[in-house]
Design a protein around this motif. Sequence first.
Motif, short mmCIF file in Angstrom:
data_model
loop_
_atom_site.label_atom_id
_atom_site.label_comp_id
_atom_site.label_asym_id
_atom_site.label_seq_id
_atom_site.Cartn_x
_atom_site.Cartn_y
_atom_site.Cartn_z
N THR A 46 0.83 -1.20 0.00
CA THR A 46 0.00 0.00 0.00
C THR A 46 0.87 1.26 0.00
O THR A 46 2.09 1.20 -0.11
CB THR A 46 -0.92 0.00 1.22
N PHE A 47 0.23 2.42 0.15
CA PHE A 47 0.86 3.74 -0.03
C PHE A 47 2.24 3.82 0.62
O PHE A 47 3.26 3.94 -0.07
CB PHE A 47 -0.08 4.80 0.55
N THR A 48 2.31 3.73 1.94
CA THR A 48 3.61 3.69 2.63
C THR A 48 3.65 2.47 3.56
O THR A 48 4.38 2.47 4.55
CB THR A 48 3.83 4.97 3.46
N CYS A 65 9.64 3.11 3.24
CA CYS A 65 8.26 2.88 3.66
C CYS A 65 8.19 1.78 4.72
O CYS A 65 9.14 1.03 4.94
CB CYS A 65 7.40 2.51 2.46
N LEU A 68 5.76 7.60 -6.71
CA LEU A 68 4.40 7.08 -6.87
C LEU A 68 4.33 5.96 -7.90
O LEU A 68 3.56 5.01 -7.75
CB LEU A 68 3.46 8.22 -7.29
N SER A 89 -3.78 -0.67 -3.70
CA SER A 89 -3.71 0.79 -3.73
C SER A 89 -2.54 1.25 -4.61
O SER A 89 -2.53 0.98 -5.81
CB SER A 89 -3.59 1.32 -2.29
N THR A 90 -1.53 1.92 -4.03
CA THR A 90 -0.38 2.36 -4.81
C THR A 90 0.31 1.18 -5.47
O THR A 90 0.74 1.26 -6.63
CB THR A 90 0.62 3.11 -3.91
N TRP A 137 -3.14 9.96 -10.93
CA TRP A 137 -2.64 10.43 -9.65
C TRP A 137 -3.03 11.88 -9.39
O TRP A 137 -3.41 12.23 -8.27
CB TRP A 137 -1.12 10.29 -9.59
N LEU A 190 -2.05 11.22 5.83
CA LEU A 190 -1.21 10.55 4.83
C LEU A 190 0.09 11.31 4.60
O LEU A 190 1.14 10.70 4.35
CB LEU A 190 -1.99 10.41 3.52
N CYS A 240 3.99 10.06 4.73
CA CYS A 240 4.96 10.33 3.66
C CYS A 240 6.22 10.98 4.21
O CYS A 240 7.35 10.62 3.84
CB CYS A 240 4.33 11.23 2.60
N LEU A 300 -1.50 16.58 0.28
CA LEU A 300 -0.69 15.66 -0.51
C LEU A 300 -0.11 16.31 -1.76
O LEU A 300 1.04 16.06 -2.13
CB LEU A 300 -1.54 14.44 -0.91
N HIS A 348 -11.57 1.39 1.04
CA HIS A 348 -10.29 1.34 0.32
C HIS A 348 -9.45 0.13 0.77
O HIS A 348 -9.12 0.02 1.95
CB HIS A 348 -9.52 2.64 0.55
#
Length: 557
Positions: free
Chosen positions: A259-261, A291, A319, A347-348, A378, A396, A400, A438, A517
């Motif tokens: 996922t994102f991070t 991450c 990303l 997700s990412t 994005w 978020l 990051c 973001l 999500h």
Amino acid sequence: LGPILSLTLGGGPETELGSALSAGCRGGHMEPDSAASKSGQGDGAAIPSLFRKDRLRLQCVGLVCLAFSISSRVSVFDHLGALTARASAPFPLDSFGLPIFDDVGLPFEPPSWAVYAALAAFVLAACRESLRFPRLAAHATTVEAVRTLLLLAGDLLLVPIFLLLGPEVPDVRFLDTERNKRLVAQCPSLAGFKQSAWLRNSNLAFLVLMLFDAGAEKYRKFVRRELLPTPDGGVVALDWWEDRPDMDKSTKILFIGSTFTGDTLATPTRRVCQHFSALGWRVAVMVKRGCGRSMPNDQPGVCRDPKCFATTSAKPWCLAGPDDFELAVDHVANKFPGVPICGVGLSTGGGQLRGYLNKFGEKSKIAAGVIVDAAPTWREALESLDRRLPLITKALVLACRDSFLISGDGPPAPDAGGEEAGKLPAGETEVTALPGGLVSFVCDEMAPKNGFPRTPAGVLDYFAHVQPPTSARCAVPCLELMTFDDQLIEAGQVEVLQEYHKLSPNVITAATKQGTHVVRWDGLRPRCWVSRVSSEFLESALEAVRAEGAQAQESEK
């Protein structure tokens, strides 16, 4: 009771309850057409009769409510009769109350009819908000914040109703090919999704997710981390999930884009690891540079402590990250030659998996993939997130910043080339940035440290660089999962993702109205529906790929 509620609260095709009730009577089905397959698409206009044999559960609820009303000392019908008898009075509701309080002898005065009216209005407003479709996913204004609270209240009030309703039928779409029909038929979980009634609210589901994350440390013992050096001096982490002694007997490998991070111990990723490992798969999770909350992927030579401050010229995570993703996939393929590799992107990680599959096409080393809740663009996704959900956005951003603290600063950003060079191209608009959001983080940190000028034009170039591709060049079986209650991805973007199946005969899309999500809590006791659907699809896809390969060899002979 179901049809009455549906009609009273705006039931019919425009609300989830009306659609669910109608679909329950018709029975969901998936039928492809000449161009595409769209399942669960009924007229949704008819409210089913309460007296049908297949509505036995709703009949039981109605009888119970009727029994309570009749057996109560002061029933609803008593109040209705009293109001009718006094209809000629100027204010027929001035003494509306519960006479039962007089016999009990309470030490306080019972509330007036106005309180009951306000409470009834609140309940009706909450239930109506809960039944809207698409559901609210914003809290930026006062009105949106109030509606968010009403949504939470309505979801909790209607838990008994949604417990009794049957599963929803996902909207499954695909081009009309024999392989696609066979793949969908071999995925029984795609026929229905029963969202956990008490976790129907997205915010509540996220809260439970965080509670599960808090107890993730006990699973650390199942993770063996392998570090892969990158050409620019960074490190990509590859976490091997090993919770059983017979890992060497595994004949299939699952590669997960995190996922994102997130890292392997994040609940959505961990649930997928546990599910596939129990089915005999060997599982590897790619963790991006810097991450990971429970198991951070610290970059070599980086120290942000003021006493020993040090950094490197290696880039932080990106990303898109196509080079790091390709490096990790190649490493797994070289380590286990001849073993089929499938992918799941969350997700990412889903956007990165989509990029890999469409970049390599038929040369992809991943034989089949499942992409979960990856936005189509994005820039649009981040601008929408900043605009609708500023609190989630800033949370978020904190994640990051933590990941960038243990990452390199990258090479010096190139010179913008003067004032004229930094201007936007004709017809382009500057990105909309929320202070501390973001988009601001991308403009100030991510784009410059990945080699793009800190100018409006440089930021646009970065968003163009990380733009996920469509599915036009996908040459392997791929399932795209999405939900209209995603929160982070707007309903309009979900509708764009639903059309990806038209671009490739290898892509199947499945959208649900419920879930949130990267999480689909299924059943009374929350289970991971995503894991179950993914395993069914990937097992079927591997079988189809093997059968087609054997058929091709026979044809050559």
